[in-house]
Design an enzyme around this catalytic site. Structure first.
Site, PDB file in Angstrom:
ATOM      1  N   THR A   1     -32.410  -1.051  16.575  1.00 51.26           N
ATOM      2  CA  THR A   1     -33.141  -1.914  17.515  1.00 51.26           C
ATOM      3  C   THR A   1     -32.580  -1.855  18.928  1.00 51.26           C
ATOM      4  OG1 THR A   1     -31.713  -3.774  16.902  1.00 51.26           O
ATOM      5  CG2 THR A   1     -33.767  -3.521  15.681  1.00 51.26           C
TER       6      THR A   1
ATOM      7  N   ASN B   1     -30.932 -12.640  10.566  1.00 46.61           N
ATOM      8  CA  ASN B   1     -29.614 -13.078  10.115  1.00 46.61           C
ATOM      9  C   ASN B   1     -28.648 -11.985  10.504  1.00 46.61           C
ATOM     10  OD1 ASN B   1     -31.233 -13.578   6.998  1.00 46.61           O
ATOM     11  ND2 ASN B   1     -31.071 -15.123   8.603  1.00 46.61           N
TER      12      ASN B   1
ATOM     13  N   ASP C   1     -22.079  -6.634  12.626  1.00 49.06           N
ATOM     14  CA  ASP C   1     -23.435  -6.466  13.148  1.00 49.06           C
ATOM     15  C   ASP C   1     -23.384  -6.214  14.652  1.00 49.06           C
ATOM     16  OD1 ASP C   1     -26.188  -6.503  13.505  1.00 49.06           O
ATOM     17  OD2 ASP C   1     -26.478  -8.209  12.153  1.00 49.06           O
TER      18      ASP C   1
ATOM     19  N   HIS D   1      -9.237 -47.627   2.759  1.00 50.99           N
ATOM     20  CA  HIS D   1      -8.613 -47.178   4.006  1.00 50.99           C
ATOM     21  C   HIS D   1      -7.774 -45.920   3.818  1.00 50.99           C
ATOM     22  CE1 HIS D   1     -10.058 -50.340   6.631  1.00 50.99           C
ATOM     23  NE2 HIS D   1      -9.902 -51.166   5.595  1.00 50.99           N
TER      24      HIS D   1
ATOM     25  N   ASN E   1       4.977 -42.485   4.541  1.00 58.19           N
ATOM     26  CA  ASN E   1       5.715 -42.245   3.313  1.00 58.19           C
ATOM     27  C   ASN E   1       5.048 -42.996   2.162  1.00 58.19           C
ATOM     28  OD1 ASN E   1       7.890 -40.656   4.332  1.00 58.19           O
ATOM     29  ND2 ASN E   1       8.916 -42.511   5.046  1.00 58.19           N
TER      30      ASN E   1
ATOM     31  N   HIS F   1      -0.842 -37.061   5.977  1.00 56.35           N
ATOM     32  CA  HIS F   1      -1.112 -37.823   7.204  1.00 56.35           C
ATOM     33  C   HIS F   1      -2.502 -37.482   7.715  1.00 56.35           C
ATOM     34  CE1 HIS F   1       2.912 -39.474   7.712  1.00 56.35           C
ATOM     35  NE2 HIS F   1       3.398 -38.285   7.419  1.00 56.35           N
TER      36      HIS F   1
END
Length: 614
Positions: free
Chosen positions: A81, A117, A139, A288, A454, A614
Site C-alpha cells: 500500500t 489492524n 507493520d 480500604h 507493615n 504499598h
C-alpha cells in the site's frame, strides 16, 4: 531549528459521505458484516491479501489494491500500500484547488475511510517468536495508512478496531456519512494506537540489545467515569484499560467506585492465589484496600457456629464457597461492615444468601449462578456491585503507578506462596508443621501479601483471625492484630455466646455489642445505650475471665510481611495462642528471634520472600 509547516487550507465539512474504503485487517472479527453494510451504501471496497479473499468469499465485490494502484505486491508482501494512489487518496485535502488538480493529473481517487489492524507484533513476541520473526511482524504499511488517514481526519475516517464498527454504522445511518466529531475521536485513538505500537517495538528492540529502554509509552482507553476518586472533591475520576486489553472485570450490576475497584483488584488476586495454593475454595472481605478477613473452606466447630449465628446443621449444608466467605466475614465482623467481598469459585445461591443479610458494597467472583445473580442484583435496592473476573486475564509482567508527577515501574509481585515455601523450619520442632499448619501459614502469608505494609496476620483453622495493617513498627502490627485475635477468641466465651438480645436488634448491632462487651471500656452514656439492647443487663466479662479463657488459646499461626527485627513481636504474639510462625527472615536479629520462638515452644518457618505491599 526545524522548519514548521503551515496549515494547508481546504473546505470544512461536518458530514462526509463514504464512497471508497480501504480494508486491510488481521483481526477479521465482524469485518464481513461491516463491509456488507458499506457495500449496501454503495461504498467501493479496496483490499489486500487475506482480507480481500475473506470479503470475496462472502460474496462482496472487492478491488485489489494492486489492481487499483497498477503496482503488484512485492518483496514478500512488504510493499503493498506504500503508493501515491493510496496515500495521495488519503492525504489529499478536500476543497484545496492545487491538491485536487494534482490528484486528477495523477489519477488519484479519494479514499474516504481506512479500516485496518496492525500486524500482531506483541502477540508474536508473547508467542516466543525469534528475532527475525518478530522483525517481520513489524507493520509498516498499516501505521503509514493509519497516520495518513488520521492526519486528514477533516475528510477521512480511520477505523482501527472491531469495537468501532457499530458506532460507524450508526453514524452513517443517522447522518448519511461520518461526522467530524466521530472522525476526530477515531483519529485520536488511532494516534494513541500508533504510539503504543511503536513503543512496544522500541522497548522490545532495545531489550534485545540489553540496554535501558529509551522511552516507555503506555496508552489508556477510558472505560467509564467514576463518581469521584478517593474523596468527593477529587473530580474528575475514571477507570481506563490498557489500549487493546480488557479490564480484569466485567460489571454485571451496580456502579463501582474508585476504592471499590482497588478493593476488588487486591481481593480477587488474594482469593485466586489462595485457591491455587491450597486447592480449597477461598474468600476475602476487604475494606480500604486491606483484608478485614480471608479464609478457605474448612468445616466449622459447633462453638464457631454459635458465635457466627448459624446452626450446625445449616453449616454442614453450606457449599465450600459459602463456607469460605462465612469464615472470612467472621474474622473481624465489625471491620467487615460495608466490605467488598471476593470469592475464588462461582457464587451459588448459598453464598448469595449469606451476602444478602450482610452490609456489603459488592463482590468479585469468577462467575455466578442465575439464582445467585438475581439475589445479589436485588441487594441495596439494585445498587449492589457485582463484578465478574475475566478468566485468564494477564496484567502484564511490569506494573506502573503515577504519584506526584513521577511514574514508578516494577515487576509485579507474582510470587505465589505455596507449601514449598514452608520447608525451611528454623526451630527444633519440625515435626509439628503438619499439613493443616502449612495451610494456615499459606492463608496468613497470602493474606498479608495484599495488606498495606507493615503488616502481620494471625490464622487458625483456615481463616484469618487478626490482621494488623499499615503500622510503622512491626511490634505495633502484632499488637493491633493481636487485639483482634483476642476479640475473635472471646466471641466464643460462654458469657458472650449467652448474651440475650431483645427482639429486633439488627445483626450488625449484635456484632458491635458483643465486641464492646468484650472490650468493656464503656463511657457512662455509651453504657446506657448498650444495655438497652438486652432483655437483661449482662454481667461484666472480667479481666480474670478473659485471661483464663485466653490462656487456653493454642494452634494459632502468625505471618509477617518482612522479618521480625526484634524478639518483642514474638513475646507479644505468645499472648494469643501462637504456636507457629512464618516469616521471610534476613534480620541481623534472626538468631535472637529464633531463640524466642524456641523458648515459647513455637515452630518457625523461613520463606526467604518479603511481601511488602504499598
Amino acid at each position: 531549528m526545524a522548519h514548521i509547516l503551515s496549515a494547508v487550507s481546504g473546505s470544512q465539512q461536518d458530514v462526509v459521505q463514504v464512497t471508497r474504503a480501504l480494508v486491510s485487517v488481521s483481526d477479521k472479527a465482524g469485518i464481513v458484516d461491516f463491509c456488507k453494510f458499506l457495500a449496501s451504501k454503495n461504498v467501493h471496497l479496496l483490499s489486500t491479501g487475506g482480507t480481500a479473499k475473506a470479503l470475496r468469499d462472502a460474496g462482496l465485490e472487492v478491488m485489489d489494491v494492486s489492481e487499483y494502484t497498477g503496482s503488484p505486491e512485492c518483496l514478500d508482501g512488504r510493499v503493498k500500500t506504500l503508493h501515491p494512489k493510496i496515500h495521495g487518496g488519503l492525504l489529499g485535502v478536500r476543497g484545496n484547488k492545487s491538491h485536487e488538480e494534482q490528484m486528477e493529473e495523477q489519477g488519484i481517487g479519494k479514499i474516504d475511510m481506512t479500516i485496518l489492524n496492525l500486524y500482531p507484533f506483541e502477540d508474536t513476541v508473547k508467542g516466543g517468536g525469534d528475532f527475525n520473526q518478530c522483525i517481520e511482524n513489524i507493520d509498516i504499511g498499516g501505521p503509514s495508512m493509519l497516520r495518513s488517514t488520521a492526519k486528514n481526519h477533516a475528510a477521512t475516517t480511520i477505523v482501527t478496531s472491531p469495537d468501532q464498527y457499530e458506532e460507524v454504522i450508526k453514524c452513517i445511518e443517522q447522518n448519511g456519512g461520518t461526522t467530524l466529531a466521530l472522525r476526530k475521536k477515531f483519529a485520536a485513538r488511532a494516534f494513541s494506537l500508533s504510539a503504543a505500537y511503536d513503543s512496544a517495538i522500541a522497548n522490545w528492540f532495545t531489550n534485545q540489545l540489553g540496554e535501558e529502554k529509551p522511552v516507555t509509552t503506555r496508552v489508556y482507553k477510558p472505560e467509564f467515569p467514576l463518581k469521584y476518586g478517593c474523596n468527593p472533591h477529587q473530580k474528575p475520576a475514571g477507570i481506563s484499560s490498557i489500549l487493546n486489553s480488557k479490564l480484569p472485570f466485567d460489571v454485571l450490576n451496580g456502579v463501582p467506585g474508585y476504592i471499590n475497584l482497588l478493593d476488588a483488584a487486591n481481593a480477587w488476586q488474594l482469593v485466586k492465589e489462595l485457591r491455587e495454593a491450597t486447592g480449597l475454595a477461598a474468600a476475602a472481605s476487604f475494606k480500604h484496600v486491606s483484608p478485614a478477613g480471608a479464609a478457605v473452606a474448612v468445616p466449622l466447630s459447633d462453638v464457631e457456629c454459635t458465635a457466627y449465628e448459624i446452626t450446625p446443621q445449616a453449616a454442614k449444608e453450606l457449599t465450600p464457597v459459602a463456607l469460605a466467605y462465612l469464615r472470612a466475614r467472621n474474622a473481624d465482623p465489625m471491620c467487615s461492615f460495608g466490605d467488598f467481598a471476593a470469592v475464588s469459585d462461582i457464587v451459588d445461591e448459598a453464598t448469595a444468601l449469606i451476602l444478602k443479610k450482610e452490609v456489603s458494597d459488592g463482590i468479585v467472583a469468577p462467575g455466578y449462578t442465575p439464582e445467585a445473580l438475581e439475589i445479589l442484583k436485588s441487594k441495596k435496592g439494585g445498587k449492589f456491585i457485582v463484578l465478574e473476573a475475566i478468566k485468564d486475564f494477564s496484567p502484564g509482567e511490569i506494573e506502573y503507578r503515577e504519584v506526584f508527577g513521577m511514574t514508578f515501574a516494577q515487576k509485579r509481585n507474582d510470587v505465589i506462596i505455596t507449601k514449598e515455601h514452608m520447608t525451611n523450619v528454623a526451630t527444633s520442632k519440625k515435626e509439628v508443621v503438619t499439613d493443616s499448619v502449612v495451610r494456615d501459614m499459606i492463608v496468613a502469608s497470602i493474606c498479608i501479601k495484599y495488606t498495606q505494609s507493615n503488616s502481620v496476620g494471625f490464622a487458625k483453622d483456615g481463616m484469618m483471625v487478626g490482621v494488623g495493617a499499615g503500622q510503622q513498627s512491626r511490634v505495633d502490627c502484632v499488637k493491633l492484630a493481636g487485639r483482634k485475635v483476642k476479640t475473635w477468641y472471646l466471641r466464643q466465651h460462654e458469657k458472650v455466646l449467652g448474651l440475650k438480645f431483645k427482639a429486633g436488634v439488627k445483626r450488625q448491632d449484635r456484632v458491635n455489642a458483643r465486641v464492646r462487651y468484650i472490650e468493656g471500656d464503656f463511657t457512662p452514656e455509651e453504657r446506657i445505650r448498650w444495655e438497652g439492647q438486652f432483655e437483661e443487663v449482662p454481667e461484666p466479662l472480667t479481666d480474670e475471665e478473659k485471661n483464663d479463657f485466653m490462656s487456653k488459646a493454642t494452634g494459632v499461626t502468625i505471618s509477617s510481611d518482612a522479618f521480625f527485627p526484634f524478639r518483642d513481636s514474638i513475646d507479644h504474639a505468645s499472648k494469643y495462642g501462637v504456636s507457629y510462625i512464618v516469616q521471610p527472615g534476613g534480620s541481623v536479629q534472626d538468631v535472637q528471634v529464633t531463640a524466642a520462638a524456641e523458648e515459647y515452644g513455637m515452630a518457625m518457618c523461613i520463606t526467604g520472600v518479603r511481601l511488602f505491599h504499598h
